[in-house]
Motif scaffolding. Structure first.
Motif, PDB file in Angstrom:
ATOM      1  N   PHE A 271       0.825  -1.200   0.000  1.00  0.00           N
ATOM      2  CA  PHE A 271       0.000   0.000   0.000  1.00  0.00           C
ATOM      3  C   PHE A 271       0.864   1.256   0.000  1.00  0.00           C
ATOM      4  CE2 PHE A 271      -2.425   3.378   2.049  1.00  0.00           C
ATOM      5  CZ  PHE A 271      -3.572   3.378   1.261  1.00  0.00           C
ATOM      6  N   ASN A 272       1.970   1.236   0.706  1.00  0.00           N
ATOM      7  CA  ASN A 272       2.870   2.387   0.688  1.00  0.00           C
ATOM      8  C   ASN A 272       3.465   2.609  -0.697  1.00  0.00           C
ATOM      9  OD1 ASN A 272       3.421   3.805   3.451  1.00  0.00           O
ATOM     10  ND2 ASN A 272       3.057   1.657   3.916  1.00  0.00           N
ATOM     11  N   LEU A 273       3.642   1.520  -1.458  1.00  0.00           N
ATOM     12  CA  LEU A 273       4.060   1.659  -2.855  1.00  0.00           C
ATOM     13  C   LEU A 273       2.941   2.290  -3.678  1.00  0.00           C
ATOM     14  CD1 LEU A 273       6.045   1.163  -5.157  1.00  0.00           C
ATOM     15  CD2 LEU A 273       5.143  -1.168  -5.341  1.00  0.00           C
ATOM     16  N   TYR A 274       1.672   1.897  -3.414  1.00  0.00           N
ATOM     17  CA  TYR A 274       0.546   2.544  -4.085  1.00  0.00           C
ATOM     18  C   TYR A 274       0.624   4.062  -3.919  1.00  0.00           C
ATOM     19  CZ  TYR A 274      -2.190  -1.925  -3.880  1.00  0.00           C
ATOM     20  OH  TYR A 274      -2.637  -3.198  -4.003  1.00  0.00           O
ATOM     21  N   LEU A 275       0.906   4.492  -2.699  1.00  0.00           N
ATOM     22  CA  LEU A 275       0.919   5.930  -2.416  1.00  0.00           C
ATOM     23  C   LEU A 275       1.993   6.647  -3.218  1.00  0.00           C
ATOM     24  CD1 LEU A 275       0.413   5.932   1.466  1.00  0.00           C
ATOM     25  CD2 LEU A 275      -1.329   6.081  -0.332  1.00  0.00           C
TER      26      LEU A 275
END
Length: 288
Positions: A271-275
């Motif tokens: 999810f942090n990569l999504y951001l």
């Protein structure tokens, strides 16, 4: 006792507006001082409860908001970004508790500065089909490490969200939301005393934990849970969803919604990569 503090900014004492929490807002520098003092109150509470080690992660926006020269010298600080694990960078299974300072409610809730990670870019998040935001995802990731979230501070809507996830959390409201950019404030001195006492009480009455991680094959130290979960994110922009589909394992359920499965810590890191991808694709400021 080892205590981990994740520090956000929207739920800090006295802050109600984007000008308070975003550089170069006219009150941002003042907000940094207020944030640091809320964290200091939590650090005092932790040491009063018997902590021997406190690690603070600056988890808001640019992640360089806390003022190191004003931070309680007994606490270590993680500052800056990017961080692979974002708001829980540095958390490991050998911590005894997580304390969340300055948190806010998820997108769609009428709370002070409410959003989920990216202002208006994220419309909704579901974890295993349950609507969630920053509080729920952090709680689930901490549980995967086998570390309980002991205390949380923020506005009344953030506190209600936290205790709905886990009734064992000791929540302290530093303000009562009147709208998204308005609140009735707890006086500053009273708020800091309340944060300190709440953290102290939470850590001296720690539960056994939300879901202990399984024991390692050799030795007694815990290892992260590998239980599978499903994470679904609905974006405001179809462009973000389209770009994210380049990541293996993601599926699109409609033009703006993506979903995937995996263990909780993998999902949190993903999810942090999504951001980071979403930040590159969009240029819209939050809270608009």
């Amino acid at each position: 006792m080892r205590v981990y503090i994740s520090a956000d900014m929207e739920g800090i004492t006295g802050l109600v507006d984007a000008e308070d929490v975003q550089p170069p807002g006219r009150d941002y520098e003042r907000g940094r001082g207020l944030m640091t003092e809320d964290v200091n109150a939590a650090v005092r509470g932790a040491y009063a409860a018997g902590a021997s080690y406190v690690l603070v992660n600056d988890a808001h926006g640019p992640m360089r908001n806390l003022l190191p020269e004003l931070l309680d010298s007994r606490a270590l600080l993680i500052k800056g970004r990017p961080k692979p694990m974002g708001m829980i960078e540095g958390l490991t299974p050998d911590f005894d508790a997580v304390v969340c300072v300055g948190f806010h409610s998820r997108a769609g809730v009428l709370g002070v500065l409410s959003h989920s990670f990216m202002g208006h870019e994220i419309e909704d998040i579901w974890l295993d089909d349950q609507l969630t935001g920053e509080i729920g995802l952090l709680h689930a990731a901490a549980a995967a490490y086998g570390v309980p979230v002991a205390a949380l501070t923020g506005d009344d809507t953030a506190c209600a969200e936290a205790t709905a996830w886990d009734p064992k959390i000791h929540a302290y409201p530093v303000k009562q939301a009147k709208d998204r950019f308005a609140a009735q404030l707890v006086p500053v001195a009273e708020s800091r005393a309340g944060i300190e006492q709440t953290v102290r009480t939470a850590l001296t009455t720690l539960p056994t934990g939300p879901a202990p991680a399984p024991a390692a094959a050799e030795g007694n130290f815990p290892v992260p849970s590998t239980t599978a979960h499903r994470l679904t994110v609905r974006w405001q922009s179809a462009s973000v969803a389209s770009h994210l589909l380049a990541i293996p394992g993601l599926e699109k359920t409609d033009d703006r919604t993506i979903t995937t499965e995996g263990d909780m810590l993998h999902l949190y890191r993903l999810f942090n990569l999504y951001l980071r991808v979403a930040t590159a694709v969009t240029s819209n400021p939050p809270y608009c």
